[in-house]
Write an enzyme that holds these catalytic residues in place. Structure first.
Site, PDB file in Angstrom:
ATOM      1  N   GLY A   1       0.797  -1.220   0.000  1.00  0.00           N
ATOM      2  CA  GLY A   1       0.000   0.000   0.000  1.00  0.00           C
ATOM      3  C   GLY A   1       0.833   1.275   0.000  1.00  0.00           C
TER       4      GLY A   1
ATOM      5  N   THR B   1      -7.757  -0.904   9.953  1.00  0.00           N
ATOM      6  CA  THR B   1      -9.132  -0.466  10.226  1.00  0.00           C
ATOM      7  C   THR B   1      -9.912  -1.639  10.821  1.00  0.00           C
ATOM      8  OG1 THR B   1      -9.788  -1.083   7.976  1.00  0.00           O
ATOM      9  CG2 THR B   1      -9.266   1.243   8.354  1.00  0.00           C
TER      10      THR B   1
ATOM     11  N   TYR C   1     -10.688   4.487  14.505  1.00  0.00           N
ATOM     12  CA  TYR C   1      -9.655   4.908  13.540  1.00  0.00           C
ATOM     13  C   TYR C   1      -9.475   6.428  13.563  1.00  0.00           C
ATOM     14  CZ  TYR C   1      -7.361   5.071   8.881  1.00  0.00           C
ATOM     15  OH  TYR C   1      -6.502   5.282   7.824  1.00  0.00           O
TER      16      TYR C   1
ATOM     17  N   PRO D   1      -3.531  11.659   4.204  1.00  0.00           N
ATOM     18  CA  PRO D   1      -4.037  11.241   2.892  1.00  0.00           C
ATOM     19  C   PRO D   1      -5.557  11.205   2.906  1.00  0.00           C
ATOM     20  CG  PRO D   1      -2.420   9.663   3.775  1.00  0.00           C
ATOM     21  CD  PRO D   1      -2.835  10.563   4.890  1.00  0.00           C
ATOM     22  N   GLY D   2      -6.139  11.509   1.759  1.00  0.00           N
ATOM     23  CA  GLY D   2      -7.557  11.239   1.574  1.00  0.00           C
ATOM     24  C   GLY D   2      -7.716   9.774   1.209  1.00  0.00           C
TER      25      GLY D   2
ATOM     26  N   ILE E   1      -7.133   6.757  -0.878  1.00  0.00           N
ATOM     27  CA  ILE E   1      -6.068   6.359  -1.790  1.00  0.00           C
ATOM     28  C   ILE E   1      -6.370   4.937  -2.283  1.00  0.00           C
ATOM     29  CG2 ILE E   1      -3.553   6.078  -2.024  1.00  0.00           C
ATOM     30  CD1 ILE E   1      -4.440   8.967  -1.254  1.00  0.00           C
TER      31      ILE E   1
HETATM   32  N1  CAA Z   1     -23.092   8.223   6.618  1.00  0.00           N
HETATM   33  C1  CAA Z   1     -24.347   8.046   7.117  1.00  0.00           C
HETATM   34  N2  CAA Z   1     -24.917   6.846   7.195  1.00  0.00           N
HETATM   35  C2  CAA Z   1     -24.224   5.796   6.779  1.00  0.00           C
HETATM   36  C3  CAA Z   1     -22.930   5.901   6.264  1.00  0.00           C
HETATM   37  C4  CAA Z   1     -22.382   7.178   6.189  1.00  0.00           C
HETATM   38  N3  CAA Z   1     -21.147   7.380   5.709  1.00  0.00           N
HETATM   39  N4  CAA Z   1     -22.479   4.677   5.951  1.00  0.00           N
HETATM   40  C5  CAA Z   1     -23.479   3.827   6.253  1.00  0.00           C
HETATM   41  N5  CAA Z   1     -24.537   4.508   6.740  1.00  0.00           N
HETATM   42  C6  CAA Z   1     -25.800   3.981   7.172  1.00  0.00           C
HETATM   43  C7  CAA Z   1     -26.328   2.938   6.215  1.00  0.00           C
HETATM   44  O1  CAA Z   1     -27.067   3.536   5.183  1.00  0.00           O
HETATM   45  C8  CAA Z   1     -27.200   2.078   7.130  1.00  0.00           C
HETATM   46  O2  CAA Z   1     -28.400   2.778   7.378  1.00  0.00           O
HETATM   47  P1  CAA Z   1     -29.781   1.983   7.551  1.00  0.00           P
HETATM   48  O3  CAA Z   1     -29.638   1.169   8.795  1.00  0.00           O
HETATM   49  O4  CAA Z   1     -30.804   3.065   7.684  1.00  0.00           O
HETATM   50  O5  CAA Z   1     -29.955   1.153   6.325  1.00  0.00           O
HETATM   51  C9  CAA Z   1     -26.380   2.119   8.403  1.00  0.00           C
HETATM   52  O6  CAA Z   1     -25.613   3.308   8.400  1.00  0.00           O
HETATM   53  C10 CAA Z   1     -25.336   0.997   8.410  1.00  0.00           C
HETATM   54  O7  CAA Z   1     -25.900   0.025   9.102  1.00  0.00           O
HETATM   55  P2  CAA Z   1     -25.384  -1.464   8.910  1.00  0.00           P
HETATM   56  O8  CAA Z   1     -25.996  -2.242  10.017  1.00  0.00           O
HETATM   57  O9  CAA Z   1     -25.592  -1.914   7.511  1.00  0.00           O
HETATM   58  O10 CAA Z   1     -23.830  -1.287   9.158  1.00  0.00           O
HETATM   59  P3  CAA Z   1     -22.783  -2.420   9.235  1.00  0.00           P
HETATM   60  O11 CAA Z   1     -22.656  -2.870  10.640  1.00  0.00           O
HETATM   61  O12 CAA Z   1     -23.012  -3.472   8.203  1.00  0.00           O
HETATM   62  O13 CAA Z   1     -21.478  -1.580   8.871  1.00  0.00           O
HETATM   63  C11 CAA Z   1     -20.039  -0.264   7.496  1.00  0.00           C
HETATM   64  C12 CAA Z   1     -21.247  -1.182   7.547  1.00  0.00           C
HETATM   65  C13 CAA Z   1     -18.870  -0.855   8.297  1.00  0.00           C
HETATM   66  C14 CAA Z   1     -20.401   1.085   8.089  1.00  0.00           C
HETATM   67  C15 CAA Z   1     -19.695  -0.161   6.007  1.00  0.00           C
HETATM   68  O14 CAA Z   1     -20.707   0.568   5.374  1.00  0.00           O
HETATM   69  C16 CAA Z   1     -18.378   0.537   5.760  1.00  0.00           C
HETATM   70  O15 CAA Z   1     -17.339  -0.092   5.761  1.00  0.00           O
HETATM   71  N6  CAA Z   1     -18.419   1.847   5.496  1.00  0.00           N
HETATM   72  C17 CAA Z   1     -17.211   2.588   5.112  1.00  0.00           C
HETATM   73  C18 CAA Z   1     -16.556   3.240   6.273  1.00  0.00           C
HETATM   74  C19 CAA Z   1     -15.365   3.993   5.735  1.00  0.00           C
HETATM   75  O16 CAA Z   1     -15.485   4.928   4.974  1.00  0.00           O
HETATM   76  N7  CAA Z   1     -14.168   3.563   6.127  1.00  0.00           N
HETATM   77  C20 CAA Z   1     -12.973   4.146   5.595  1.00  0.00           C
HETATM   78  C21 CAA Z   1     -12.051   3.036   5.202  1.00  0.00           C
HETATM   79  S1  CAA Z   1     -10.673   3.602   4.243  1.00  0.00           S
HETATM   80  C22 CAA Z   1      -9.650   4.294   5.349  1.00  0.00           C
HETATM   81  O17 CAA Z   1      -9.866   4.290   6.525  1.00  0.00           O
HETATM   82  C23 CAA Z   1      -8.403   4.927   4.794  1.00  0.00           C
HETATM   83  C24 CAA Z   1      -8.387   6.363   5.093  1.00  0.00           C
HETATM   84  O18 CAA Z   1      -7.636   6.795   5.959  1.00  0.00           O
HETATM   85  C25 CAA Z   1      -9.213   7.307   4.290  1.00  0.00           C
END
Ligand code: CAA
Length: 240
Positions: A13, A86, A147, A177-178, A180
């Site tokens: 990465g 994460t 995180y 970083p944003g 990536i």
């Molecule tokens: N904003 C608002 N609501 C959100 C959302 C968000 N960003 N993401 C999910 N939701 C909502 C969903 O729509 C869902 O709503 P409903 O219950 O009304 O349908 C709810 O939140 C999620 O509930 P779930 O029970 O489905 O959630 P889950 O336990 O299955 O978890 C998750 C799912 C882990 C949140 C998954 O959606 C995920 O991985 N999201 C991404 C998180 C993210 O952006 N991580 C960054 C990783 S990259 C990184 O970290 C590198 C870096 O430095 C940038």
């Protein structure tokens, strides 16, 4: 003699791109990794960069690993604390284990990485510390209470280290970083990832090399008066 640089999480990465950029800039590079032996062996075969296995969450293992790097290559003058994980979950579902795993690796891991190297930097009156934080430490992120806390903590670490190290010729800076194009971001569910990309004015994910070039600048002599700073590299997704 070229300066020795240590990059944690350096075999994959963003870390791999940083290790390669620093090697190309003329440094002697050691890349730490935690678990993936196959990826590390492949990385060394492809780049000639030595890899060293230890868990940054473990202070004694970090100290021993760094001692081995220094015995092999010489004193570490540049350290890039990049290793991170994460364990995303909405807060109401986040377990204490998910909290502690991320804190131990991403935050305590920075302490464990820099602390054993710091006294030598002070003695030699030179050092470069770069911590890879994240946009999500600046703005927070749904499902990343753990995180985001660590990445915000990184900014406190570098601002404090900068004040302590400045008179000893040591700089400490953070890069945020944003999103990536790495395995970490590709692990985000596709629909969520698409909506994230739609929110990036650049219209794309960043490339690891775009972060690596920031690191190469911060560790160079040209960056000697940049200390305690945070560089955002996020395609205009977020402004502090
Ligand atoms: N904003 C608002 N609501 C959100 C959302 C968000 N960003 N993401 C999910 N939701 C909502 C969903 O729509 C869902 O709503 P409903 O219950 O009304 O349908 C709810 O939140 C999620 O509930 P779930 O029970 O489905 O959630 P889950 O336990 O299955 O978890 C998750 C799912 C882990 C949140 C998954 O959606 C995920 O991985 N999201 C991404 C998180 C993210 O952006 N991580 C960054 C990783 S990259 C990184 O970290 C590198 C870096 O430095 C940038």
């Amino acid at each position: 003699m070229s300066r020795v640089a240590l990059v944690t999480g350096g075999s994959r990465g963003i870390g791999a791109a940083i290790a390669i950029a620093l090697k190309n800039a003329g440094y002697t590079v050691a890349a730490n990794y935690a678990g993936n032996d196959d990826a590390a062996a492949k990385f060394t075969a492809e780049t000639g960069i030595k890899t060293y296995k230890w868990n940054v969450a473990d202070y004694e293992a970090s100290k021993a690993g760094i001692a081995k790097v220094e015995a092999d290559l010489g004193p570490v003058e540049i350290v890039v604390a990049n290793a991170g994980i994460t364990r995303d979950a909405p807060f109401h579902k986040m377990t204490p284990e998910q909290w502690h795993q991320v804190i131990d690796t991403n935050l305590t891991g920075v302490f464990n990485t820099v602390h054993p190297i710091w006294p030598g930097m002070r003695e030699r009156k030179f050092g470069r510390v770069v911590v890879i934080s994240s946009i999500n430490g600046q703005k927070g992120q749904f499902a990343q209470v753990n995180y985001a806390a660590t990445k915000a903590g990184d900014l406190g670490i570098v601002k404090s280290l900068a004040q302590e190290g400045a008179r000893a010729g040591i700089t400490a800076n953070a890069i945020c970083p944003g999103y990536i194009a790495t395995e970490m971001v590709m692990a985000v569910p596709e629909k969520v990832r698409e909506s994230i990309i739609a929110g990036i004015p650049a219209g794309r994910l960043g490339e690891p090399e775009e972060i690596a070039r920031c690191v190469a600048f911060l560790v160079s002599d040209d960056a000697s008066f940049i200390n305690g700073s945070t560089i955002s590299a996020n395609g205009a997704q977020f402004f502090v």
